[in-house]
Design an enzyme around this catalytic site. Structure first.
Site, PDB file in Angstrom:
ATOM      1  CG  HIS A  37      -1.764  -1.080   1.377  1.00 39.81           C
ATOM      2  ND1 HIS A  37      -1.563  -1.857   2.457  1.00 39.81           N
ATOM      3  CD2 HIS A  37      -2.863  -1.333   0.575  1.00 39.81           C
ATOM      4  CE1 HIS A  37      -2.738  -3.060   2.200  1.00 39.81           C
ATOM      5  NE2 HIS A  37      -3.657  -2.535   1.416  1.00 39.81           N
ATOM      6  N   GLY A 146      -2.487  -1.600  -7.441  1.00 38.97           N
ATOM      7  CA  GLY A 146      -1.237  -2.644  -7.239  1.00 38.97           C
ATOM      8  C   GLY A 146      -1.744  -3.453  -8.251  1.00 38.97           C
ATOM      9  NE  ARG A 186      -8.628 -12.168   1.912  1.00 37.55           N
ATOM     10  CZ  ARG A 186      -9.168 -11.137   0.847  1.00 37.55           C
ATOM     11  NH1 ARG A 186      -8.115 -10.616   0.242  1.00 37.55           N
ATOM     12  NH2 ARG A 186     -10.221 -10.761   0.851  1.00 37.55           N
TER      13      ARG A 186
HETATM   14  P1  AMP Z   1      -6.380  -3.696  -0.247  1.00 35.33           P
HETATM   15  O1  AMP Z   1      -6.304  -2.845   0.540  1.00 35.33           O
HETATM   16  O2  AMP Z   1      -5.987  -5.167  -0.472  1.00 35.33           O
HETATM   17  O3  AMP Z   1      -7.777  -3.668  -1.147  1.00 35.33           O
HETATM   18  O4  AMP Z   1      -5.195  -3.108  -1.334  1.00 35.33           O
HETATM   19  C1  AMP Z   1      -5.540  -1.691  -1.811  1.00 35.33           C
HETATM   20  C2  AMP Z   1      -4.469  -1.513  -2.979  1.00 35.33           C
HETATM   21  O5  AMP Z   1      -3.199  -1.756  -2.569  1.00 35.33           O
HETATM   22  C3  AMP Z   1      -4.803  -2.150  -4.329  1.00 35.33           C
HETATM   23  O6  AMP Z   1      -4.751  -1.377  -5.235  1.00 35.33           O
HETATM   24  C4  AMP Z   1      -3.998  -3.368  -4.284  1.00 35.33           C
HETATM   25  O7  AMP Z   1      -3.719  -4.091  -5.536  1.00 35.33           O
HETATM   26  C5  AMP Z   1      -2.763  -2.887  -3.826  1.00 35.33           C
HETATM   27  N1  AMP Z   1      -1.757  -3.806  -3.299  1.00 35.33           N
HETATM   28  C6  AMP Z   1      -1.995  -4.739  -2.051  1.00 35.33           C
HETATM   29  N2  AMP Z   1      -0.964  -5.521  -1.927  1.00 35.33           N
HETATM   30  C7  AMP Z   1       0.030  -4.946  -2.918  1.00 35.33           C
HETATM   31  C8  AMP Z   1       1.196  -5.327  -3.279  1.00 35.33           C
HETATM   32  N3  AMP Z   1       1.947  -6.637  -2.440  1.00 35.33           N
HETATM   33  N4  AMP Z   1       2.016  -4.778  -3.905  1.00 35.33           N
HETATM   34  C9  AMP Z   1       1.334  -3.912  -4.744  1.00 35.33           C
HETATM   35  N5  AMP Z   1       0.251  -3.193  -4.316  1.00 35.33           N
HETATM   36  C10 AMP Z   1      -0.491  -3.971  -3.618  1.00 35.33           C
END
Ligand code: AMP
Length: 259
Positions: A37, A146, A186
């Site tokens: 993030h 991401g 997760r």
């Molecule tokens: P989430 O909180 O899982 O909904 O993710 C929020 C944003 O962070 C989304 O655009 C995801 O794709 C990005 N994201 C989550 N994990 C990663 C990672 N390991 N590398 C790059 N971006 C990430």
């Protein structure tokens, strides 16, 4: 950092920024933040003048209510991380306020029939709904997603293009733990041992094409990884290999660029 908990606070903040003519970068998240993030916050700070993050665990994108209930949370830590990384504001709305906003529905075509679309019915519909709602109030110039969720990035690009929103959607590379495991909120639900071992997912992705598919599937099975899909797809000029499955009771996804 401005912590905005209501639409009224957000609207006030956004209209002040708009008056100055500064560009807004937006990073939507579901919280429990990690370096993946934060890489998006850094990219936004590089590409725009004011960065707004959001933290909202969107119930409508969970096809499994158990997964929604178990989704990890740590707002105090999230706020500290965002502050340390010079994020200008964070929007933390309530469900009631989000659901008061207009939503859209977009025909995602094949994107909704493969991989995450196939294995998580209704997931992308929920993602489109919430991201559109957030875009309509944050009014960013650019928004950052991401490549860890590569299909989601494509879904958002399609939504923006179909609804003609004047927002640039930019992707950022997958950030990994030292063993190669793609960072994910997760991952905190994996046992210590499983998290240590889970680098095998990245290793197996990288040996695709060098050994038979059945060998890779056997290896995954040997680790106790319950495979949902291992598929290559070509999007634009990019060929990528995608994997999803359940390991140690946690559903994980990853993907890499291939030749
Ligand atoms: P989430 O909180 O899982 O909904 O993710 C929020 C944003 O962070 C989304 O655009 C995801 O794709 C990005 N994201 C989550 N994990 C990663 C990672 N390991 N590398 C790059 N971006 C990430």
């Amino acid at each position: 950092m401005n912590v905005l908990r209501t639409l009224e606070d957000l609207n006030l903040f956004v209209s002040k920024i708009k008056q100055t003519g500064k560009t807004i970068g937006f990073v939507p998240t579901m919280g429990f933040l990690h370096s993946g993030h934060i890489s998006l916050i850094h990219l936004s700070r590089k590409k725009t003048e004011v960065t707004i993050a959001s933290i909202y665990v969107n119930p409508s994108q969970f096809n499994d209510s158990n997964d929604f209930e178990k989704y990890p949370k740590n707002e105090k830590n999230d706020l500290a991380l965002l502050e340390q990384n010079s994020c200008d504001a964070v929007f933390i709305p309530t469900r009631l306020e989000i659901e008061s906003l207009k939503k859209v529905s977009v025909d995602l075509g094949d994107l909704d029939n493969v991989m995450e679309g196939r294995f998580r019915p209704g997931h992308f519909k929920g993602v489109v709904e919430v991201v559109y709602r957030l875009f309509s109030v944050v009014k960013p110039d650019k928004a950052f997603f991401g490549e860890k969720d590569f299909q989601q990035l494509l879904v958002i690009q399609k939504m923006v293009s179909d609804t003609k929103l004047p927002i640039d959607i930019l992707g950022a590379p997958v950030v990994r733990e030292s063993n190669g495991l793609a960072m994910s909120s997760r991952n905190s639900r994996l046992s210590f041992e499983a998290r240590e071992k889970a680098g095998f997912i990245f290793e197996i992705l990288n040996s695709f094409g060098q050994v038979k598919r059945s060998v890779l599937e056997n290896r995954l099975q040997g680790y106790g990884f319950e495979l949902e899909y291992l598929e290559t797809h070509c999007f634009g000029n990019q060929n990528r290999l995608f994997i999803a499955g359940v390991y140690d009771g946690v559903r994980l996804i990853d993907n890499i660029k291939i030749k």
